[in-house]
Design a protein around this motif. Structure first.
Motif, PDB file in Angstrom:
ATOM      1  N   ARG A 455      -8.444   5.572 -19.922  1.00  0.00           N
ATOM      2  CA  ARG A 455      -9.463   5.430 -18.885  1.00  0.00           C
ATOM      3  C   ARG A 455      -8.993   4.516 -17.746  1.00  0.00           C
ATOM      4  N   ILE A 456      -8.283   3.455 -18.102  1.00  0.00           N
ATOM      5  CA  ILE A 456      -7.721   2.573 -17.071  1.00  0.00           C
ATOM      6  C   ILE A 456      -6.747   3.347 -16.192  1.00  0.00           C
ATOM      7  N   THR A 457      -5.922   4.192 -16.819  1.00  0.00           N
ATOM      8  CA  THR A 457      -4.939   4.987 -16.083  1.00  0.00           C
ATOM      9  C   THR A 457      -5.615   5.987 -15.155  1.00  0.00           C
ATOM     10  N   LEU A 458      -6.680   6.637 -15.635  1.00  0.00           N
ATOM     11  CA  LEU A 458      -7.402   7.603 -14.806  1.00  0.00           C
ATOM     12  C   LEU A 458      -8.073   6.924 -13.622  1.00  0.00           C
ATOM     13  N   ALA A 459      -8.675   5.762 -13.846  1.00  0.00           N
ATOM     14  CA  ALA A 459      -9.307   5.030 -12.747  1.00  0.00           C
ATOM     15  C   ALA A 459      -8.265   4.609 -11.709  1.00  0.00           C
ATOM     16  N   SER A 460      -7.103   4.192 -12.177  1.00  0.00           N
ATOM     17  CA  SER A 460      -6.026   3.800 -11.265  1.00  0.00           C
ATOM     18  C   SER A 460      -5.493   5.000 -10.496  1.00  0.00           C
ATOM     19  N   ALA A 461      -5.419   6.156 -11.150  1.00  0.00           N
ATOM     20  CA  ALA A 461      -4.955   7.371 -10.473  1.00  0.00           C
ATOM     21  C   ALA A 461      -5.908   7.782  -9.360  1.00  0.00           C
ATOM     22  N   ALA A 462      -7.202   7.632  -9.607  1.00  0.00           N
ATOM     23  CA  ALA A 462      -8.185   7.944  -8.564  1.00  0.00           C
ATOM     24  C   ALA A 462      -7.989   7.028  -7.356  1.00  0.00           C
ATOM     25  N   MET A 463      -7.757   5.759  -7.618  1.00  0.00           N
ATOM     26  CA  MET A 463      -7.492   4.819  -6.532  1.00  0.00           C
ATOM     27  C   MET A 463      -6.203   5.194  -5.797  1.00  0.00           C
ATOM     28  N   GLY A 464      -5.164   5.575  -6.549  1.00  0.00           N
ATOM     29  CA  GLY A 464      -3.899   5.965  -5.947  1.00  0.00           C
ATOM     30  C   GLY A 464      -4.031   7.153  -5.023  1.00  0.00           C
ATOM     31  N   ALA A 465      -4.839   8.149  -5.429  1.00  0.00           N
ATOM     32  CA  ALA A 465      -5.052   9.324  -4.581  1.00  0.00           C
ATOM     33  C   ALA A 465      -5.727   8.935  -3.270  1.00  0.00           C
ATOM     34  N   ALA A 466      -6.709   8.045  -3.357  1.00  0.00           N
ATOM     35  CA  ALA A 466      -7.394   7.597  -2.145  1.00  0.00           C
ATOM     36  C   ALA A 466      -6.435   6.845  -1.223  1.00  0.00           C
ATOM     37  N   LEU A 467      -5.586   6.007  -1.795  1.00  0.00           N
ATOM     38  CA  LEU A 467      -4.630   5.253  -0.980  1.00  0.00           C
ATOM     39  C   LEU A 467      -3.586   6.166  -0.349  1.00  0.00           C
ATOM     40  N   TYR A 468      -3.191   7.209  -1.068  1.00  0.00           N
ATOM     41  CA  TYR A 468      -2.211   8.156  -0.527  1.00  0.00           C
ATOM     42  C   TYR A 468      -2.726   8.783   0.770  1.00  0.00           C
ATOM     43  N   PHE A 469      -3.970   9.255   0.755  1.00  0.00           N
ATOM     44  CA  PHE A 469      -4.528   9.887   1.957  1.00  0.00           C
ATOM     45  C   PHE A 469      -4.812   8.852   3.042  1.00  0.00           C
ATOM     46  N   LEU A 470      -5.206   7.635   2.643  1.00  0.00           N
ATOM     47  CA  LEU A 470      -5.442   6.582   3.629  1.00  0.00           C
ATOM     48  C   LEU A 470      -4.148   6.245   4.376  1.00  0.00           C
ATOM     49  N   MET A 471      -3.037   6.092   3.646  1.00  0.00           N
ATOM     50  CA  MET A 471      -1.778   5.686   4.274  1.00  0.00           C
ATOM     51  C   MET A 471      -1.253   6.750   5.234  1.00  0.00           C
TER      52      MET A 471
END
Length: 523
Positions: A455-471
């Motif tokens: 669950r920690i990994t999935l939550a972090s992946a969701a954050m990573g996807a958002a940061l990818y599009f933000l950058m």
């Protein structure tokens, strides 16, 4: 005190030190840059620190703490523990003096071997690098003694003084860099600044010994010097330390390997790796050191009392806390590391192209961030049982993997290849350590904990996807004005907090039961 409170105490004070270290490295980048003298300073700084982390903080502390705790009596008597620590100091100090003297004698050959390609192109650079190495090496002696005193304080559950001591290092170096900022910025100014920093480094080691000694005396513990004598306790410590050098210090051993491969790369590579490692060390130092320091004494006490269930509970809590804190850090830095380097380090002697290379190295390093922390969390389970031999096996295999990947990746990717190889090697070490603990029934990963890690990994992946599009939208902000850089960093922090927070709530990453479990008092 609970694991969370212990980690909070150590991690909070370590965070203060890391912030000072962060300021220090910003100044190093801007004053010395990715230049020949910048690399010369980094090499002179790395050599005593590698030995310190390998022998003192790694092998010595891991072997010393269980033996020291075994001599602490339930009635509060410290006489036997005090005698043991004094006998260790009486043997340790002459060894450090002899080793330091020999290191200074052979420093010209050491610097010539590890110097990056092109360091000697400008006359006098190699000579200055040798002088820097000789000036900084007494730091190893001071910090080895400081490590002994810190281990005593930690075993007495007095974590604050040792966690705060590194602040003195960064204050001394920042003062030397402040002096460097007043100079012209040419080659001679960089050489003068590097010499001032070398003297400041050794001075900081002496100040840390004095600082820790003061708090040790306040705790009622006294160390005395006598003629060196190899007592049974000292002999047992030496036997435990030899394999612990490999078992606890795989990260530092890999850095020695890095030095060799860095010597084959152009000038600037040392600086790129060190500047990138600063971002990796922020969470690694705060979380990994805090967890490893906090659980070793408690594990030792549980196992000495044959309280296996409590030891396993403590190990599970440490793993969960490590993953809860490091996985989102690693994901965030992977997508935004270059932006942070451009914002905080680029300028004066450190160019935007230097920042781009450093950002790529950050990406390679953080691939192994959770593994580097988990090494510090799992190895105390062996050390608490006075088993420093088993990690030799895991360290040797992971080191072979790292070296093999270095041979393949460094010619293709340069300094970034070093970072990736080290990350893969660290994960190999974790797989082996966890597997051996499982097979020997020392510790087994519970389904509950495994589910939380997912669950920690999935939550972090969701954050990573958002940061990818933000950058993709704001990448250009980090080479523009101060206002745009500030807005960009604010956007990164805001998006990270919101997306990870929402995902954590939806997935149940952190709840009241978890907080209560982590807050439980340790033995």
């Amino acid at each position: 005190m609970s694991l969370l409170k212990n980690v909070g105490t150590i991690g909070g004070l370590t965070a203060v030190s890391r912030i000072f270290g962060f300021v220090r490295d910003i100044l190093v980048a801007r004053v010395l840059g990715a230049t020949a003298m910048g690399d010369a300073w980094q090499l002179a700084f790395m050599l005593p620190n590698l030995f310190r982390r390998l022998f003192a903080e790694g092998a010595f502390a891991s072997a010393f703490v269980p033996l020291f705790n075994r001599r602490m009596k339930d009635d509060g008597s410290l006489d036997e523990a005090q005698s043991f620590a004094s006998s260790v100091l009486s043997v340790l100090l002459p060894i450090l003096i002899v080793f330091g003297g020999l290191a200074m004698l052979v420093m010209p050959w050491v610097i010539e071997f590890f110097a990056p390609e092109g360091l000697g192109d400008n006359p006098g650079n190699l000579e200055v690098a040798v002088m820097l190495g000789r000036i900084t090496f007494p730091y190893l002696m001071f910090m080895s003694v400081a490590t002994l005193v810190a281990a005593v304080l930690n075993s007495l559950s007095r974590f604050a003084a040792a966690a705060a001591a590194p602040v003195l290092l960064n204050i001394c170096l920042i003062a030397a860099l402040g002096f460097g900022l007043t100079l012209d910025g040419d080659l001679e100014a960089r050489r003068t600044t590097a010499q001032a920093m070398a003297w400041a480094l050794s001075l900081s080691g002496l100040l840390q010994v004095v600082w820790l000694g003061y708090f040790m005396r306040r705790s009622g513990f006294q160390l005395s010097l006598a003629l060196p004598k190899v007592t049974p306790g000292v002999k047992e410590l030496g036997i435990l330390m030899v394999p612990a050098i490999f078992g606890a210090g795989v990260y530092q051993i890999s850095r020695f390997v890095d030095l060799f491969f860095l010597s084959t790369l152009p000038v600037g590579s040392y600086t790129y790796l060190q500047m990138a490692d600063r971002w990796n060390q922020l969470p690694l130092g705060i979380i990994g050191i805090a967890l490893g320091t906090a659980i070793l004494p408690a594990l030792s006490r549980y196992l000495s009392k044959e309280e296996g269930e409590e030891a396993s509970r403590l190990q599970s809590n440490a793993i969960e806390l490590a993953m809860l804190l490091t996985v989102p850090c690693a994901v965030a830095l992977f997508f935004t590391g270059t932006a942070f380097v451009q914002t905080f380090m680029a300028g004066q002697a450190f160019t935007q192209s230097d920042a781009l290379v450093t950002g790529t190295v950050v990406q390679g390093l953080v691939l192994g961030l959770p593994a580097y922390v988990l090494v510090k969390v799992l190895t105390p389970n062996f050390f608490a049982r006075r088993d420093t031999r088993t990690p030799v096996f895991t360290a040797a295999i992971s080191l072979v993997v790292t070296i093999t990947l270095n041979i393949i990746l460094v010619p293709q990717l340069g300094v970034t290849g070093l970072a990736i190889a080290g990350a893969v090697g660290a994960w190999c070490n974790i797989i082996l350590l966890g597997g051996i603990l499982h097979v020997r029934h020392f510790y087994r990963l519970e389904p509950r904990l495994l589910g939380r890690i997912v669950r920690i990994t999935l939550a972090s992946a969701a954050m990573g996807a958002a940061l990818y599009f933000l950058m993709r939208e704001i990448d250009g902000w980090f080479t523009a004005s101060i206002l745009e850089k500030t807005l960009g960093i604010a956007a990164i922090l805001g998006v990270s907090a919101i997306t990870y927070g929402l995902a954590a709530v939806i997935l149940g990453v952190l709840d009241k039961a978890t907080i209560a479990r982590l807050m439980r008092r340790q033995g």
